[in-house]
Design a protein around this motif. Structure first.
Motif, PDB file in Angstrom:
ATOM      1  N   LEU A 122       0.821  -1.211   0.000  1.00  0.00           N
ATOM      2  CA  LEU A 122       0.000   0.000   0.000  1.00  0.00           C
ATOM      3  C   LEU A 122       0.856   1.263   0.000  1.00  0.00           C
ATOM      4  O   LEU A 122       0.455   2.286  -0.545  1.00  0.00           O
ATOM      5  CB  LEU A 122      -0.946  -0.008   1.207  1.00  0.00           C
ATOM      6  CG  LEU A 122      -2.057  -1.058   1.118  1.00  0.00           C
ATOM      7  CD1 LEU A 122      -2.862  -1.097   2.405  1.00  0.00           C
ATOM      8  CD2 LEU A 122      -2.981  -0.770  -0.070  1.00  0.00           C
ATOM      9  N   PRO A 124      -0.490   3.444  -3.247  1.00  0.00           N
ATOM     10  CA  PRO A 124      -1.525   4.065  -2.394  1.00  0.00           C
ATOM     11  C   PRO A 124      -2.862   4.269  -3.113  1.00  0.00           C
ATOM     12  O   PRO A 124      -3.890   4.448  -2.463  1.00  0.00           O
ATOM     13  CB  PRO A 124      -0.896   5.414  -2.011  1.00  0.00           C
ATOM     14  CG  PRO A 124       0.099   5.694  -3.090  1.00  0.00           C
ATOM     15  CD  PRO A 124       0.640   4.358  -3.502  1.00  0.00           C
ATOM     16  N   ASP A 131      -7.193   0.082  -3.947  1.00  0.00           N
ATOM     17  CA  ASP A 131      -8.020  -0.416  -2.849  1.00  0.00           C
ATOM     18  C   ASP A 131      -7.663  -1.876  -2.608  1.00  0.00           C
ATOM     19  O   ASP A 131      -7.644  -2.674  -3.552  1.00  0.00           O
ATOM     20  CB  ASP A 131      -9.511  -0.317  -3.197  1.00  0.00           C
ATOM     21  CG  ASP A 131      -9.990   1.120  -3.245  1.00  0.00           C
ATOM     22  OD1 ASP A 131      -9.329   1.988  -2.638  1.00  0.00           O
ATOM     23  OD2 ASP A 131     -11.019   1.380  -3.894  1.00  0.00           O
TER      24      ASP A 131
END
Length: 314
Positions: free
Chosen positions: A113, A117, A120
């Motif tokens: 992540l 970023p 999802d």
């Protein structure tokens, strides 16, 4: 677009009964029969046979079932990817068994992540059979599992080879000096629930010695690894877990590994997706990226330890 008759075939396989499949699909039984006949004629084969009154898949039917599950998964995945392209929003849905989800994947997900970023990400936790069903049904993209699975139906890559150990509190008082499995039968065993990968690995390795969990005189069945560790730390019993799940406790000394002469077990964690998927290349790329992120995680931890040691030496 997936032929709707393949959905009929999958429902018949789920129930092994035309009437129940028709009820689930909200169509008539003759319609179900027509769908199956159409597919059999298209592929010049027979999918089902009867052994007395019991319905069963033929060899060709079993082969088609594996392919049909992949067809359905790929179509659902394709629909998701097209929706993501339309919205310009990427997503990733993976599954992990409890040990992996709680003790192996969190840092990998963190690194992923941080690198992506805009993506999802969701992770489903379950036992191996639950996750494979979600994979078959297109509810998750891939899974990382510790349990046993049908290798003919799935592509897989070994994520890691993990040590499976006996752990206990340093102050736990054994009835007999622990050297072999049989020396433990008078102890309190704290064990995962049936259906868990951790429980399955223990049971299968006991079976190789014609033993079982029932040989232990006292057993506590707990579904939470955190609770199991807490009970073991308090001296309430002994437990078998992956070393990865108790690494922190081993390092701080609240638990210790108890070596056994006749129980030296290593087991694979596997990264799994549907066999013959048209997206296999993409899953391969995800696997290799996750592997690098895992390596990055260990390198970061190593550097942190080295830095800490340097600080102490100064």
């Amino acid at each position: 677009m997936l032929d709707y008759r393949i959905d009929t075939f999958l429902e018949v396989c789920r129930f092994m009964n035309f009437t129940k499949a028709a009820r689930a699909l909200n169509i008539t039984q003759p319609a179900v029969s027509q769908h199956i006949k159409y597919l059999e004629e298209m592929y010049h084969t027979t999918f089902f046979q009867f052994q007395g009154k019991k319905m069963a898949l033929t060899r060709e039917g079993r082969l088609f079932l594996n392919s049909a599950k992949t067809f359905r998964h790929d179509e659902l995945y394709l629909r998701k990817k097209l929706e993501e392209a339309r919205k310009e929003q990427a997503s990733l849905i993976c599954g992990a068994t409890l040990t992996i989800g709680d003790f192996v994947f969190p840092e990998v997900m963190r690194n992923f992540l941080l690198r992506h970023p805009e993506t999802d990400m969701a992770m489903e936790i379950g036992n191996t059979s639950e996750l494979l069903k979600k994979l078959d049904d297109g509810e998750i993209d891939f899974a990382v599992v510790e349990g046993y699975f049908e290798k003919d139906a799935y592509e897989y890559r070994v994520w890691s080879k993990e040590k499976f150990i006996l752990a206990a509190s340093p102050v736990y008082q054994f009835r007999h000096p622990p050297g072999k499995i049989r020396d433990l039968f008078g102890e309190r065993l704290i064990v995962r629930e049936q259906g868990s990968g951790t429980r399955e690995v223990l049971e299968k390795n006991l079976q190789t010695q014609n033993l079982s969990i029932s040989n232990f005189s006292r057993r506590h069945e707990i579904s939470s690894i955190h609770v199991i560790k807490s009970l073991a730390e308090a001296g309430c019993g002994i437990t078998f877990l992956y070393q990865a799940a108790v690494q922190k406790e081993l390092e701080k000394g609240s638990l210790k590994e108890i070596p056994l002469e006749d129980f030296q077990v290593f087991h694979d964690f596997n990264f799994v997706w549907r066999k013959d998927s048209i997206f296999s290349e993409e899953y391969e790329e995800i696997f290799h990226e996750f592997q690098k992120l895992g390596g990055q995680m260990h390198e970061e931890e190593k550097n942190g330890i080295d830095s800490a040691r340097a600080g102490i030496s100064q």
